[in-house]
Design a protein around this motif. Sequence first.
Motif, PDB file in Angstrom:
ATOM      1  N   SER A  37      52.027 -28.396   0.459  1.00 33.62           N
ATOM      2  CA  SER A  37      51.889 -26.952   0.691  1.00 33.62           C
ATOM      3  C   SER A  37      52.837 -26.193  -0.220  1.00 33.62           C
ATOM      4  O   SER A  37      53.960 -26.641  -0.481  1.00 33.62           O
ATOM      5  N   ILE A  38      52.354 -25.067  -0.709  1.00 36.51           N
ATOM      6  CA  ILE A  38      53.138 -24.213  -1.599  1.00 36.51           C
ATOM      7  C   ILE A  38      52.886 -22.768  -1.198  1.00 36.51           C
ATOM      8  O   ILE A  38      51.736 -22.358  -1.028  1.00 36.51           O
ATOM      9  N   GLU A  39      53.950 -22.013  -1.040  1.00 31.80           N
ATOM     10  CA  GLU A  39      53.855 -20.590  -0.758  1.00 31.80           C
ATOM     11  C   GLU A  39      54.765 -19.834  -1.707  1.00 31.80           C
ATOM     12  O   GLU A  39      55.798 -20.356  -2.145  1.00 31.80           O
ATOM     13  N   LYS A  47      49.301 -18.738  -0.528  1.00 34.33           N
ATOM     14  CA  LYS A  47      49.480 -19.860   0.392  1.00 34.33           C
ATOM     15  C   LYS A  47      48.450 -20.925   0.029  1.00 34.33           C
ATOM     16  O   LYS A  47      47.258 -20.655  -0.023  1.00 34.33           O
ATOM     17  N   TYR A  48      48.931 -22.135  -0.216  1.00 37.23           N
ATOM     18  CA  TYR A  48      48.069 -23.199  -0.737  1.00 37.23           C
ATOM     19  C   TYR A  48      48.395 -24.512  -0.044  1.00 37.23           C
ATOM     20  O   TYR A  48      49.566 -24.873   0.115  1.00 37.23           O
ATOM     21  N   GLU A  49      47.353 -25.234   0.366  1.00 33.77           N
ATOM     22  CA  GLU A  49      47.521 -26.555   0.956  1.00 33.77           C
ATOM     23  C   GLU A  49      46.408 -27.473   0.437  1.00 33.77           C
ATOM     24  O   GLU A  49      45.244 -27.074   0.370  1.00 33.77           O
ATOM     25  N   LYS A  50      46.789 -28.708   0.088  1.00 30.69           N
ATOM     26  CA  LYS A  50      45.799 -29.692  -0.345  1.00 30.69           C
ATOM     27  C   LYS A  50      46.378 -31.085  -0.178  1.00 30.69           C
ATOM     28  O   LYS A  50      47.580 -31.297  -0.372  1.00 30.69           O
ATOM     29  N   ASN A  75      56.531 -32.175 -11.548  1.00 31.65           N
ATOM     30  CA  ASN A  75      56.818 -32.531 -10.167  1.00 31.65           C
ATOM     31  C   ASN A  75      55.749 -33.528  -9.732  1.00 31.65           C
ATOM     32  O   ASN A  75      54.880 -33.900 -10.518  1.00 31.65           O
ATOM     33  N   GLU A  76      55.773 -33.961  -8.469  1.00 32.86           N
ATOM     34  CA  GLU A  76      54.743 -34.878  -7.986  1.00 32.86           C
ATOM     35  C   GLU A  76      54.722 -34.895  -6.469  1.00 32.86           C
ATOM     36  O   GLU A  76      55.704 -34.521  -5.809  1.00 32.86           O
ATOM     37  N   ALA A  77      53.585 -35.298  -5.928  1.00 30.94           N
ATOM     38  CA  ALA A  77      53.474 -35.452  -4.478  1.00 30.94           C
ATOM     39  C   ALA A  77      54.395 -36.571  -4.016  1.00 30.94           C
ATOM     40  O   ALA A  77      54.418 -37.656  -4.597  1.00 30.94           O
TER      41      ALA A  77
END
Length: 220
Positions: free
Chosen positions: A205-207, A150-153, A196-198
Amino acid sequence: MSSHHIVRDDQEPALIIANGAACSRELLGQLLEWSPLVIVLDSAMSRVMELGIKVDVLLGDFDRGFNPEYYREQQYPLEIVYTPDQDKTDLEKACDYLVSRNFTAVNVIWATGRRADHTITNITNIVRFKDKLKIVILDDNSKVFVLPQKYEKWYPAGTPISLIPVGIVEGITSTNLKYQLNNDTLTIGHRTGSSNEALTDGIVSIEYTTGDLLMMECFD
């Protein structure tokens, strides 16, 4: 370029200098400033010496007539770590050494470019240490690290982001990416999440559920 060791505490990442393409002096200086320990792989030592960098550990198998004592005299006190195991790369041996020293994080430079086989191996093999050592590989155009499940930035809109599986990664779901993932599977050699890009300024977020997934933050 001179020494390092302007550090706050032992939680600052160590620094490994491999033997790929050199990075900019600016990036090198930023990393040296906060590194409590600098490890140089034997094949890069002569290049590092030319830059006037203070080295703490010289590590490698010292083959092809390499004489580590020559550098000890010039870099005293220099720790010399002989690692003859041919089943591991020198970068892996350096990571093993840091684990034995109870380090929890390391930045790695000069690990990409030049030979493609070394670049691919250096990048993909960092997943072996995901439970022991936080490894970040940097060059002038990218930052590579293993994603937790689980990642968020927060990212600015348009930031290039690539998700690269090592093997097969399943159950990937994202938010705030231009090309969203919804319980998707990525497989190296077949389908990856490159380029890819924001989507907007904000949290990405990526899970994912299984596998080893690399994040590559890219700077074009």
